[in-house]
Scaffold this active site. Structure first.
Site, PDB file in Angstrom:
ATOM      1  N   TYR A  84       0.818  -1.215   0.000  1.00  0.00           N
ATOM      2  CA  TYR A  84       0.000   0.000   0.000  1.00  0.00           C
ATOM      3  C   TYR A  84       0.853   1.266   0.000  1.00  0.00           C
ATOM      4  O   TYR A  84       0.445   2.287  -0.566  1.00  0.00           O
ATOM      5  CB  TYR A  84      -1.035  -0.028   1.140  1.00  0.00           C
ATOM      6  CG  TYR A  84      -2.236  -0.817   0.690  1.00  0.00           C
ATOM      7  CD1 TYR A  84      -3.203  -0.238  -0.121  1.00  0.00           C
ATOM      8  CD2 TYR A  84      -2.350  -2.167   0.985  1.00  0.00           C
ATOM      9  CE1 TYR A  84      -4.266  -0.981  -0.606  1.00  0.00           C
ATOM     10  CE2 TYR A  84      -3.421  -2.911   0.509  1.00  0.00           C
ATOM     11  CZ  TYR A  84      -4.371  -2.309  -0.284  1.00  0.00           C
ATOM     12  OH  TYR A  84      -5.428  -3.031  -0.774  1.00  0.00           O
ATOM     13  N   HIS A 140     -14.975   1.423  -2.764  1.00  0.00           N
ATOM     14  CA  HIS A 140     -13.994   0.519  -2.149  1.00  0.00           C
ATOM     15  C   HIS A 140     -13.006   1.242  -1.238  1.00  0.00           C
ATOM     16  O   HIS A 140     -11.959   0.696  -0.924  1.00  0.00           O
ATOM     17  CB  HIS A 140     -13.229  -0.242  -3.255  1.00  0.00           C
ATOM     18  CG  HIS A 140     -14.089  -1.203  -4.016  1.00  0.00           C
ATOM     19  ND1 HIS A 140     -13.722  -1.761  -5.215  1.00  0.00           N
ATOM     20  CD2 HIS A 140     -15.309  -1.720  -3.729  1.00  0.00           C
ATOM     21  CE1 HIS A 140     -14.687  -2.573  -5.645  1.00  0.00           C
ATOM     22  NE2 HIS A 140     -15.652  -2.557  -4.766  1.00  0.00           N
ATOM     23  N   SER A 233     -13.435  -4.271 -15.462  1.00  0.00           N
ATOM     24  CA  SER A 233     -13.644  -5.625 -15.975  1.00  0.00           C
ATOM     25  C   SER A 233     -15.023  -6.144 -15.592  1.00  0.00           C
ATOM     26  O   SER A 233     -15.465  -7.177 -16.085  1.00  0.00           O
ATOM     27  CB  SER A 233     -12.556  -6.565 -15.440  1.00  0.00           C
ATOM     28  OG  SER A 233     -12.528  -6.498 -14.032  1.00  0.00           O
TER      29      SER A 233
END
Ligand code: BJW
Ligand code: ZN
Length: 287
Positions: A84, A140, A233
């Site tokens: 991260y 998210h 996607s």
């Protein structure tokens, strides 16, 4: 599985797909008063941010999807924090591309006309906001936020420090072949209130989305009269069901993607190619 049941009739219903039909799309868009754009990693690819699947989806020997789990964090917090730290540095230094800018400009145009325009993004890079978009739902989470893992605290805070702690300075290089000496847990980022271990404020696989945010997104999906699906996607739930639900209501959906994806057949319009080019053209926006 409910999603499978929901999608089956759509495959049968959708008969005509329009490829690269900018004129027809603009006509439909001009008649729309409530527009939703659903975005994924592909919208930021031209800003230099790696996507999740495909070539950009590896960090060292790990697939991004293997590090983005609570299990990975609780067993190897040092490794997940290195990953991260790498992602935060890229995102903090990235600039919005023409796709982000076109969406931000289009939102302003809609506002002037009294129309609704909202972005639901799966991205955690903050680039829509950096481009000037205001109506953004981050499904998210966000790389610039952290949350305390101490259940008695749970504080969520913004944090743009780079590195976020001294132990992560110079770490996170994706090309390193072997794991570097482990960073001690006590040296990982700590909560300013209670000194508990911090984690990125990101929804990992197997975790529930924030129920309020999810509800806001669902309401938008149920009310919109057109949906643009950009650079995703469309395989990660619950976001993967949003555009198919719009199509199921008989409303137009336009997909902007480099390639065909599993759900592409469900959508009326398809604009193949990099969305930094196709999207400004489709929205008729000069950058
Ligand atoms: C361009 C381009 C250019 C490139 N121009 N285009 C079975 C059935 C249903 C659900 C599940 C299941 N098994 C497990 C689940 C649940 C799971 C899930 O959906 N898994 C699937 C993989 C099947 N979902 C969850 O766990 C979610 N929680 C949940 O459902 O809770 C309840 C529950 C729990 C457990 C079981 C069942 C239910 C949480 C999902 C959280 C996702 N988080 C991540 C990681 C964030 C970490 C981080 O960022 O650090 O979010 S996963 C990752 O995928 C990331 C993304 O936001 C998300 C979507 O990916 P996206 O954006 O589509 O990127 P890519 O890389 O996949 O695609 C890029 C696209 O761009 C491609 O199409 C390119 O062609 C295109 N492109 N350049 C235009 N220039
Ligand atoms: Zn705390």
């Amino acid at each position: 599985m409910i999603f499978g049941k929901q999608l089956m009739p759509l495959v049968i219903k959708m008969s005509k797909r329009q490829l690269n039909d900018f004129e027809a799309f603009r006509k439909v868009l001009s008649q729309s008063k409530n527009i939703v754009a659903l975005t994924g990693a592909g919208v930021s690819a031209e800003s230099g941010i790696p996507t999740f699947r495909g070539e950009g989806g590896l960090w060292r020997k790990y697939r991004s999807a293997d590090l983005a789990t609570p299990h990975a964090f609780y067993t190897k917090p040092h490794l997940v924090w290195e990953f991260y730290h790498y992602r935060r540095t890229i995102a903090f230094n990235a600039q919005p591309n023409d796709a982000h800018k076109a969406l931000a400009k289009y939102e302003k145009l809609c506002e002037e006309q009294g129309h609704k325009f909202n972005i639901i993004t799966q991205n955690v890079d903050g680039l829509h906001t950096k481009a000037g978009s205001r109506n953004v739902i981050e499904l998210h989470g966000a790389l610039h936020k952290v949350v305390c893992t101490n259940v008695k605290c749970g504080t969520v805070a913004e944090n743009f420090d780079d590195p976020i702690c001294e132990a992560l300075r110079g770490r996170g290089d994706p090309m390193v072949r072997e794991d570097l000496p482990m960073i001690d847990k006590k040296d990982l980022p700590k909560c300013k209130k209670c000194s508990g271990l911090l984690r990125p404020y990101i929804v990992w696989f197997g975790e529930n989305l924030d129920p309020d945010i999810l509800q806001q997104a669902r309401d938008l999906v149920e009310e919109c009269d057109i949906c643009l699906v950009i650079g995703t996607s469309s395989v990660v739930y619950p976001a993967a069901m949003f555009a198919p639900l719009v199509a199921e209501r008989g409303k137009p959906v336009a997909e902007f993607n480099l390639t065909e994806e599993p759900a592409s057949d469900l959508f009326q319009f398809h604009f193949p190619g990099p969305c930094g080019s196709t999207l400004p053209r489709a929205l008729n926006i000069q950058i």
